[in-house]
Write an enzyme that holds these catalytic residues in place. Sequence first.
Site, PDB file in Angstrom:
ATOM      1  N   SER A  24      77.695  23.144  29.700  1.00 54.62           N
ATOM      2  CA  SER A  24      76.569  22.237  29.586  1.00 54.62           C
ATOM      3  C   SER A  24      75.292  22.911  29.671  1.00 54.62           C
ATOM      4  O   SER A  24      74.307  22.579  28.890  1.00 54.62           O
ATOM      5  CB  SER A  24      76.532  21.367  30.928  1.00 54.62           C
ATOM      6  OG  SER A  24      76.508  21.958  32.124  1.00 54.62           O
TER       7      SER A  24
ATOM      8  N   ASP B 216      73.399  28.604  35.950  1.00 55.23           N
ATOM      9  CA  ASP B 216      73.701  28.519  34.689  1.00 55.23           C
ATOM     10  C   ASP B 216      72.678  28.745  33.900  1.00 55.23           C
ATOM     11  O   ASP B 216      73.047  29.306  32.593  1.00 55.23           O
ATOM     12  CB  ASP B 216      74.529  27.362  34.633  1.00 55.23           C
ATOM     13  CG  ASP B 216      75.936  27.094  35.680  1.00 55.23           C
ATOM     14  OD1 ASP B 216      76.325  28.341  36.131  1.00 55.23           O
ATOM     15  OD2 ASP B 216      76.219  25.977  35.731  1.00 55.23           O
TER      16      ASP B 216
ATOM     17  N   GLU C  49      69.734  18.732  33.374  1.00 52.45           N
ATOM     18  CA  GLU C  49      70.973  18.493  33.820  1.00 52.45           C
ATOM     19  C   GLU C  49      71.182  17.513  34.843  1.00 52.45           C
ATOM     20  O   GLU C  49      71.994  16.647  35.175  1.00 52.45           O
ATOM     21  CB  GLU C  49      71.629  19.658  34.341  1.00 52.45           C
ATOM     22  CG  GLU C  49      73.164  19.602  34.746  1.00 52.45           C
ATOM     23  CD  GLU C  49      74.071  20.660  34.351  1.00 52.45           C
ATOM     24  OE1 GLU C  49      75.223  20.429  34.860  1.00 52.45           O
ATOM     25  OE2 GLU C  49      73.860  21.387  33.091  1.00 52.45           O
TER      26      GLU C  49
END
Length: 424
Positions: free
Chosen positions: A146, A199, A187
Amino acid sequence: MSTEAFSQPVRVAAEQFATAFHESMSLYTGDLSAAWAPGRVNLIGEHTDYNEGFVLPLAVDRVSAFAGRARADQTVRLWSTHFNHYAQFSLDGLPETFEAQREALPGWARYILGVATELARAGIPLQGFDAVVSGDVPLGGGMSSSAALEVATAQACALFSGGKFTIGAEDATLAPLQVAALCQRAEHIASGLKSGILDQAASCLGQPGKAVLLDCRSLAYRYLPFRAPEISLMVIDTGVRRELASSAYNERRQQCEDAVEILRGQIEQHEPENQQAREIKSLRDITQEQFDRYKQELPEILRKRAGYIIKENERVLQVVALLEKNDIEAVGAILWQGHAGLRDEYEVSCEELDALVEIAHQVPGVLGARMMGGGFGGCTVNLVRTEAVEVLSEAVMRQYPEQTGRQASIDICRAAGGPGSVTL
């Protein structure tokens, strides 16, 4: 420009564009172009990012990629090679129209809309585009597919904006860590998962042969060598996709915040001369000595959660010291410790992850292994002497199905560069 020099996802996306979008060229305002961003392996420092602690990831040679053309209007049309599915949304009215448009999109496209929404919220001018979306970051496997998609989306939006905004280290509209923070917010709104910045930062900051130490509070970072021909980095996928239950992930985050409140109160009460007590904002600010002194005041569940985070921050700094001496081999022992903490204290492992770690533990030449990512499924990361790679692979392929009834998949990864874009 030929696509032969690029990774497979870039080639696939570029090759499929003409088939996926066969409208008149008068619809488009630019050349066929591609943008990409890497997934990541987090060597050590799991769940420390949203506790304002330290993480030590490296970008890997697996990417999410867009190939497409800019449009003359505000429409974004997408074709996913993985899902074989179209999605479409409008840039008009963002961020106000986000919620209404989100509901009409498949899950993968919501991340792309989320990034466009956060760019619009930041006042960045956007332009519509058509693009094929491809990638080889395992979905839901703990390598941050993602985040790779989000950072690639930001690169694509810049690429197709006709120079209206740029991403880069100097004199750019957005610096890499600004992109990471923006994609982190994307996100949150796309998935409801209150993830930390690990991330997205790892994807934005990747350099070949380097790991990056990131302070998740100050966002200061520095690079450390991570290249040893005699040692391989193996990522083994359980095949379990228990999507990071947002409820379980967000629950861990809340438990850490609750532990901070109680520990800060105890320190203020028993150490009135401690001027720093009022500045305690996260578990990163609690020393091991303070935790040992006051941990009995915590309910057992909070004691376990906080104990893991405080130890994990120490483990990150231990690994940094080893990498500074180029002693990658000694890092392995710390990975075993990290997995035990994730399994027993943070309780985010699962039967399949534990099985892979135990199989690895029995193979001579495996220096260390642990579960990686948010947990409840996904991958393990393994430091393995190169001559033991085949032995571990065979052990996993034989024993893992016997123990779990599932098939595992294995990737050998390298520390790789960050995002990029090119006109094809």
